[in-house]
Write an enzyme that holds these catalytic residues in place. Structure first.
Site, short mmCIF file in Angstrom:
data_model
loop_
_atom_site.label_atom_id
_atom_site.label_comp_id
_atom_site.label_asym_id
_atom_site.label_seq_id
_atom_site.Cartn_x
_atom_site.Cartn_y
_atom_site.Cartn_z
N GLU A 270 7.68 3.29 -5.83
CA GLU A 270 7.71 2.25 -4.78
C GLU A 270 9.07 1.56 -4.77
O GLU A 270 9.69 1.38 -3.73
CB GLU A 270 6.58 1.25 -5.04
CG GLU A 270 6.46 0.14 -4.01
CD GLU A 270 5.21 -0.74 -4.23
OE1 GLU A 270 4.33 -0.40 -5.03
OE2 GLU A 270 5.15 -1.79 -3.57
N SER B 262 -3.23 -5.89 -6.26
CA SER B 262 -3.21 -7.34 -6.46
C SER B 262 -4.59 -7.97 -6.32
O SER B 262 -5.42 -7.53 -5.52
CB SER B 262 -2.27 -8.00 -5.45
OG SER B 262 -1.01 -7.41 -5.52
N SER C 88 7.79 -9.22 -7.33
CA SER C 88 8.72 -10.25 -6.80
C SER C 88 10.12 -10.08 -7.41
O SER C 88 10.29 -9.48 -8.47
CB SER C 88 8.18 -11.65 -7.11
OG SER C 88 8.37 -11.93 -8.48
N ASN C 89 11.12 -10.66 -6.72
CA ASN C 89 12.49 -10.51 -7.22
C ASN C 89 12.71 -11.20 -8.56
O ASN C 89 13.54 -10.76 -9.36
CB ASN C 89 13.48 -11.02 -6.16
CG ASN C 89 13.66 -9.99 -5.05
OD1 ASN C 89 12.81 -9.11 -4.87
ND2 ASN C 89 14.75 -10.08 -4.32
#
Ligand SMILES: Cc1cc2nc3c(=O)[nH]c(=O)nc-3n(C[C@H](O)[C@H](O)[C@H](O)COP(=O)(O)OP(=O)(O)OC[C@H]3O[C@@H](n4cnc5c(N)ncnc54)[C@H](O)[C@@H]3O)c2cc1C
Length: 399
Positions: A245, A130, A384-385
């Site tokens: 992951e 990131s 992210s979800n």
């Protein structure tokens, strides 16, 4: 010959892991984990070395690289049972994230140099994906690596790097070309964090801890021998790593451990003179969380059993990420609700295992608040979800 069924594999391995933890998981480490107190780098390394001596730390690596050739089901069961028994998080950046990239796409020299010290935890890895403007939109990353003789010269910034203050090495994605579409100009590099030009700065997060970092690279020389795979091929390796992951992202064992804590608190916290557990409304809440935990476990078993039979879970791993992370958040929110009856406080001194002062709330309360605060991140990291829902919409539902 009949293959063992996933249920048989599960019960056999779980029993073995339970027995091993009873005998070998150091009690001081288990206590810290159960109270959610600070676990030091030394604690992580001590426990990982014990697991390594048993062969389990790298059980999922292929036999030719020193592993046990475990299937995905076996690896998930192993970690799941471990967390249920009070094991600290097995820090994945080395053994689970970068090592499979190395033995799948790296050179024999890279394997010979990095795999053994990764397996025995003598080097600590961090994940440098990131950047300030490249999180969900990872392909937008702007850290550059420019070839100069036998080196690359790296410039740029990474952010939200977990445990980088403890790390020796970082694997990064860096742009080696701006000509092609964004994904094809990215390369996967291994960088020694002690190199001149690297600055690691801690970031204080909502839980008041410093496990996150930002890392600055200013004209950092990285040997070209540390390029993994082909120049410009990094996006393929990055996605391979993210797939691994996500597969381990549903922490059912941890959810069960948190449920044990919650049930214990509901037995000891009184409201109008009665323990919470005696109230039908709380019994219903606990039962609903138990049912969700069983649901996530069933989905995990189903996906891993399919993988056992040769199917690639692919985008369905995103389902595990969503269900698992939302379950952890629901349990920790309910725990905070229960603790609210005792007058909620965040007594951060109590997170230090050596601290023995007076407690402002039931034992374990500080750890529960820490878990709640840190747990805000589980629906963000690892993709992210919202992004996981987009993946399911496109790749699973075909929308
Ligand atoms: C505790 C923690 C640990 C981390 N550890 C690491 C690490 O070790 N290494 C590392 O490289 N990174 C790490 N990260 C970073 C993490 O991977 C990113 O935070 C994550 O990918 C989200 O990126 P972002 O923060 O830039 O948010 P953004 O991408 O800016 O997203 C902001 C919001 O917009 C939403 N959004 C963005 N795009 C879309 C879309 N297309 N559709 C719908 N919604 C969208 C997101 O879901 C989010 O809610 C960590 C993060 C946290 C919180």
């Amino acid at each position: 010959m009949n293959r063992a069924s996933p249920i048989d594999i599960a019960s056999g391995l779980r029993a073995e892991v339970r027995a091993f933890c009873d005998e070998h998981l150091p009690e001081d480490i288990r206590t810290k984990v159960l109270l959610n107190q600070h676990v030091s780098k030394g604690d992580h390394v001590r426990w990982q070395k014990i697991l390594h001596a048993k062969g389990w730390h790298t059980g999922h690596w292929p036999r030719e690289h020193g592993g046990l050739g475990w299937s995905r089901l076996q690896r998930w069961l192993f970690e799941d049972e471990l967390y249920r028994q009070g094991s600290p998080w097995l820090v994945p950046f080395g053994v689970t994230y970068v090592a499979p990239v190395l033995y799948t796409f790296g050179t024999a020299e890279q394997c010979a140099r990095w795999l053994a010290p990764t397996a025995d935890s003598s080097i600590w890895w961090a994940q440098g994906y990131s950047e300030p403007n490249a999180g969900s939109d990872l392909a937008n990353l702007s850290t550059t690596a420019v070839r100069d003789g036998d080196d690359y010269i790296v410039n740029g910034q990474k952010i939200w790097t977990t445990m980088a203050g403890w790390a020796d090495m970082i694997f990064i994605l860096a742009r080696t070309s701006k000509d092609a579409r964004p994904q094809s100009g990215i390369s996967f590099l291994l960088v020694d964090l002690a190199s001149p030009g690297v600055t690691v700065r801690p970031i204080r997060s909502i839980d008041l801890d410093h496990h996150l970092h930002e890392i600055f690279f200013e004209d950092v020389r990285v040997p070209a021998a540390n390029l993994v795979g082909t120049e410009g091929g990094g996006w393929t390796y990055a996605k391979f790593l993210l797939g691994n992951e996500r597969l381990l992202s549903a922490e059912v064992g941890k959810a069960r451990r948190m449920m044990d804590t919650l049930r214990g608190l509901c037995g000891s916290i009184l409201e109008a003179g009665r323990p919470l557990i005696a109230k039908e409304s709380w019994q219903r809440r606990l039962a609903a969380l138990e049912a969700r935990t069983l649901g996530v476990e069933a989905v995990c078993m189903e996906l891993f059993a399919q993988a056992e039979a040769g199917a690639d879970p692919g985008a369905k791993a995103s389902l595990l990420k969503i269900m698992g992370s939302e379950l952890l958040q629901a349990i920790s929110a309910t725990t905070i609700d229960a603790l609210g009856r005792t007058g909620l406080s965040y007594q951060t001194e109590a997170l230090d295992p050596c601290w023995s002062g007076p407690l402002a709330a039931p034992r374990g309360a500080a750890g529960a608040v820490n878990e709640y605060l840190h747990g805000r991140a589980v629906t963000i990291y690892g993709g992210s979800n919202e992004i996981q829902r987009n993946i399911i919409a496109k790749a699973v539902l075909g929308l």
